[in-house]
Scaffold this active site. Structure first.
Site, PDB file in Angstrom:
ATOM      1  N   GLU A 254      25.143 -37.337  13.808  1.00 14.25           N
ATOM      2  CA  GLU A 254      24.515 -36.048  14.086  1.00 14.25           C
ATOM      3  C   GLU A 254      23.027 -36.349  14.210  1.00 14.25           C
ATOM      4  O   GLU A 254      22.390 -36.743  13.242  1.00 14.25           O
ATOM      5  CB  GLU A 254      24.840 -35.095  12.932  1.00 14.25           C
ATOM      6  CG  GLU A 254      24.595 -33.664  13.299  1.00 14.25           C
ATOM      7  CD  GLU A 254      23.190 -33.278  12.938  1.00 14.25           C
ATOM      8  OE1 GLU A 254      22.320 -33.381  13.842  1.00 14.25           O
ATOM      9  OE2 GLU A 254      22.952 -32.898  11.790  1.00 14.25           O
ATOM     10  N   CYS A 288      17.723 -29.801  12.028  1.00 14.45           N
ATOM     11  CA  CYS A 288      18.145 -30.350  13.334  1.00 14.45           C
ATOM     12  C   CYS A 288      18.497 -29.252  14.328  1.00 14.45           C
ATOM     13  O   CYS A 288      18.318 -29.416  15.526  1.00 14.45           O
ATOM     14  CB  CYS A 288      19.304 -31.317  13.142  1.00 14.45           C
ATOM     15  SG  CYS A 288      20.604 -30.632  12.137  1.00 14.45           S
TER      16      CYS A 288
HETATM   17  P1  NAD Z   1      13.428 -42.035  10.536  1.00 12.46           P
HETATM   18  O1  NAD Z   1      14.262 -42.094  11.775  1.00 12.46           O
HETATM   19  O2  NAD Z   1      12.688 -43.241  10.101  1.00 12.46           O
HETATM   20  O3  NAD Z   1      14.340 -41.612   9.281  1.00 12.46           O
HETATM   21  C1  NAD Z   1      15.312 -40.594   9.349  1.00 12.46           C
HETATM   22  C2  NAD Z   1      16.433 -40.986   8.389  1.00 12.46           C
HETATM   23  O4  NAD Z   1      17.100 -42.126   8.871  1.00 12.46           O
HETATM   24  C3  NAD Z   1      15.914 -41.370   6.995  1.00 12.46           C
HETATM   25  O5  NAD Z   1      16.812 -40.887   6.055  1.00 12.46           O
HETATM   26  C4  NAD Z   1      15.923 -42.892   6.991  1.00 12.46           C
HETATM   27  O6  NAD Z   1      16.145 -43.424   5.704  1.00 12.46           O
HETATM   28  C5  NAD Z   1      17.088 -43.176   7.897  1.00 12.46           C
HETATM   29  N1  NAD Z   1      16.953 -44.439   8.614  1.00 12.46           N
HETATM   30  C6  NAD Z   1      15.900 -44.906   9.321  1.00 12.46           C
HETATM   31  N2  NAD Z   1      16.165 -46.103   9.857  1.00 12.46           N
HETATM   32  C7  NAD Z   1      17.427 -46.418   9.482  1.00 12.46           C
HETATM   33  C8  NAD Z   1      18.303 -47.513   9.713  1.00 12.46           C
HETATM   34  N3  NAD Z   1      17.945 -48.533  10.488  1.00 12.46           N
HETATM   35  N4  NAD Z   1      19.531 -47.483   9.157  1.00 12.46           N
HETATM   36  C9  NAD Z   1      19.928 -46.448   8.398  1.00 12.46           C
HETATM   37  N5  NAD Z   1      19.165 -45.380   8.137  1.00 12.46           N
HETATM   38  C10 NAD Z   1      17.932 -45.359   8.678  1.00 12.46           C
HETATM   39  O7  NAD Z   1      12.405 -40.913  10.723  1.00 12.46           O
HETATM   40  P2  NAD Z   1      11.671 -39.891   9.783  1.00 12.46           P
HETATM   41  O8  NAD Z   1      10.208 -39.960  10.044  1.00 12.46           O
HETATM   42  O9  NAD Z   1      12.098 -39.939   8.368  1.00 12.46           O
HETATM   43  O10 NAD Z   1      12.236 -38.607  10.477  1.00 12.46           O
HETATM   44  C11 NAD Z   1      11.842 -38.394  11.799  1.00 12.46           C
HETATM   45  C12 NAD Z   1      12.924 -38.033  12.726  1.00 12.46           C
HETATM   46  O11 NAD Z   1      14.213 -38.145  12.174  1.00 12.46           O
HETATM   47  C13 NAD Z   1      12.774 -36.593  13.107  1.00 12.46           C
HETATM   48  O12 NAD Z   1      11.904 -36.477  14.172  1.00 12.46           O
HETATM   49  C14 NAD Z   1      14.150 -36.180  13.452  1.00 12.46           C
HETATM   50  O13 NAD Z   1      14.368 -36.357  14.833  1.00 12.46           O
HETATM   51  C15 NAD Z   1      15.036 -37.135  12.739  1.00 12.46           C
HETATM   52  N6  NAD Z   1      15.793 -36.489  11.675  1.00 12.46           N
HETATM   53  C16 NAD Z   1      16.908 -35.841  12.028  1.00 12.46           C
HETATM   54  C17 NAD Z   1      17.649 -35.214  11.071  1.00 12.46           C
HETATM   55  C18 NAD Z   1      18.898 -34.474  11.425  1.00 12.46           C
HETATM   56  O14 NAD Z   1      19.341 -33.665  10.654  1.00 12.46           O
HETATM   57  N7  NAD Z   1      19.522 -34.764  12.540  1.00 12.46           N
HETATM   58  C19 NAD Z   1      17.234 -35.241   9.756  1.00 12.46           C
HETATM   59  C20 NAD Z   1      16.065 -35.926   9.421  1.00 12.46           C
HETATM   60  C21 NAD Z   1      15.341 -36.567  10.402  1.00 12.46           C
END
Ligand code: NAD
Length: 483
Positions: A254, A288
């Site tokens: 998601e 989201c």
């Molecule tokens: P991010 O992509 O670094 O992190 C988002 C999440 O993914 C965090 O929980 C992080 O621990 C996890 N993550 C990151 N890299 C990973 C990897 N290689 N393997 C497994 N997990 C990993 O970004 P952020 O700055 O924390 O959030 C920014 C973006 O994340 C937002 O702009 C949004 O698009 C997206 N986001 C989406 C949702 C959702 O509900 N779909 C929720 C939170 C963040």
């Protein structure tokens, strides 16, 4: 009564909680003031593999637990969450920032999600298919649990997202290694404890935190792990999808959205405004399925711009634990820089910032509710999910034009419209490309309803009857008689 304290962070590996791990530690911050709540131990590669090994050893006993008994255990976990909801919500607000009332609603809804998935375990029906050749006594189609699952959840809904994954996976008979966001481990710890206290075998439920790429690549490469389920950004979702594809492992994801809202000429304006303000700035826009692109019919556009902006400016910002607060801080400091980048880029490209657009001068990670008009399609904020308190505003003349704009992005998670015309409602429901379309309301995320995205917004569903099915494999069994 004294407020509950933030818990000592720990990881659940191989049947026990550990407060030290070989990957070092990192601070868990309170986004309302930037202060350190606690230090989180980080798992190294050996501990991550140990968690997957434990999930493999814990799986057979849980898989072979009768569906009725699994249902009872999972439901007891939901009940434990309700009983502990005050403390869990407090932890959630401390580490994530949202207002306490929102956190309490989230915890209650999470328990309902777990309940629904538990009940579905009793309805994992197969079917009997008539044989087409002589000598076959029966042909049945069964669903069986997929096996140990790696689950990855972000920080925006620290209770709801683990509840979706743990509720479905455990109800289906899978064991789990969950990695919550390192920003918000406390809420997930409390939920894991509810499942353990309810009777889930300790080896079958593991929780690790660490360097996210190390955790995901180690778990997905581990031979015991049969499936990954991820919620987060499109970019990371694609990376994990590739890791799973290389090993032909099951994957659901998601990945966020960029939800349009079409406000038709016949919409009930005060109603649509009130609902939109509440939905847009809930959880500071870090949702989201948050409404982002408001396409408002030209006849209503100016009134909408004026009243929506006034409503956004009137919101009371503050720490989530303050009962007066309507919008809390962003969950971490990186988001502040992202918001500033979106606003600066939109301005550079000729957009008008009607309100907000900057960090609020106070401790913590607060960004002012922001409304941007006339951002061109080339602006970053029109193409990337802002994931924060930013609303975009644009007029439209015909429904064809509004639908085309709504469908123009590779995101397709939530979409919304306001109209009093039944025919228009049906047309919008059918022609908008999105996993979930809400007409005259924003409540598309419900325990009974499948939640998932089209296009780059994801693969598969969570919640609803479909949620459980994603944690199962289909098996056919045919029984013949010697002729
Ligand atoms: P991010 O992509 O670094 O992190 C988002 C999440 O993914 C965090 O929980 C992080 O621990 C996890 N993550 C990151 N890299 C990973 C990897 N290689 N393997 C497994 N997990 C990993 O970004 P952020 O700055 O924390 O959030 C920014 C973006 O994340 C937002 O702009 C949004 O698009 C997206 N986001 C989406 C949702 C959702 O509900 N779909 C929720 C939170 C963040």
């Amino acid at each position: 009564m004294q407020a509950p304290r933030y818990p000592q962070p720990a990881l659940h590996i191989d049947g026990r909680w550990v407060t030290r791990a070989s990957g070092g530690e990192r601070a868990v911050l309170n986004p309302a003031d930037g202060g350190v709540l606690a230090m989180l131990p980080l798992a190294g590669a050996d501990e991550i593999r140990a968690a997957a090994d434990a999930a493999a050893r814990g799986w057979p006993a849980w898989r072979d637990t009768l569906a009725n008994e699994r249902c009872n255990i999972v439901r007891r976990a939901a009940e434990a969450m309700r009983q502990r909801s005050e403390a869990i919500a407090h932890t959630l607000t401390l580490e994530q920032g949202k207002p306490l009332a929102e956190a309490k609603r989230e915890v209650g809804l999470s328990a309902d999600i777990i309940d629904f998935q538990a009940e579905e375990a009793k309805r994992l029906y197969g079917r009997i298919v008539p044989p087409r050749v002589a000598g076959i006594l029966s042909q049945s189609v069964l669903r069986q649990p997929v096996g140990p699952v790696a689950a990855f959840t972000p920080w925006n809904f620290p209770a709801n997202l683990p509840a979706r994954k743990l509720g479905s996976a455990l109800a289906a008979g899978c064991s789990v290694v969950i990695k919550p966001a390192e920003e918000t481990p406390g809420t997930c710890m409390a939920i894991v404890q509810c499942f353990l206290d309810a009777g889930v075998p300790p080896l079958a439920l593991n929780m690790v935190c660490g360097d996210p790429p190390l955790v995901s690549s180690t778990l997905i490469a581990h031979e015991a792990i049969r499936k990954a389920s991820f919620t987060g950004s499109v970019a990371v979702g694609k990376q994990l999808g590739v890791l799973c594809a290389e090993r032909v492992k099951r994957f659901t994801a998601e990945l966020g959205g960029h939800a349009p809202v079409i406000v038709c000429a016949d919409a009930d304006l005060p109603f649509a405004l009130k609902a939109s303000l509440a939905a847009k700035f809930r959880n500071a826009g870090q949702v989201c399925a948050s409404p982002i692109r408001f396409y408002v019919h030209r006849s209503l556009h100016d009134a909408w711009a004026e009243q929506f902006t006034r409503g956004a400016q009137a919101l009371r910002l503050g720490p989530g634990l303050d009962a007066q607060t309507q919008m809390g801080p962003l969950a971490h400091e990186r988001r502040l820089h992202e918001m500033a980048r979106f606003v600066a880029d939109a301005r550079d490209q000729g957009a008008r910032v009607l309100c907000g657009g900057e960090r609020v001068a106070r401790p913590g990670f607060f960004f002012a509710p922001t409304v941007i008009a006339q951002a061109p399609p080339s602006a970053l904020v029109q193409r990337l999910e802002p994931f924060g308190p930013i609303a975009l505003l644009e007029p439209f003349d015909t429904l064809d034009e509004a639908i085309a704009k709504a469908n123009a992005l590779p995101y397709a998670l939530g979409a919304y419209a306001f109209t009093r015309d039944l025919q228009t409602a049906h047309r919008l429901g059918h022609e908008i490309e999105a996993g979930m379309v809400g007409i005259n309301h924003f409540g598309v995320s419900q325990p009974e309803m499948p939640f998932g995205g089209w296009k780059e917004s994801g693969i598969g569903h969570e919640m609803g009857a479909e949620g459980l099915l994603h944690y199962t494999e289909i098996k056919t069994i045919t029984v013949g008689v010697p002729q």
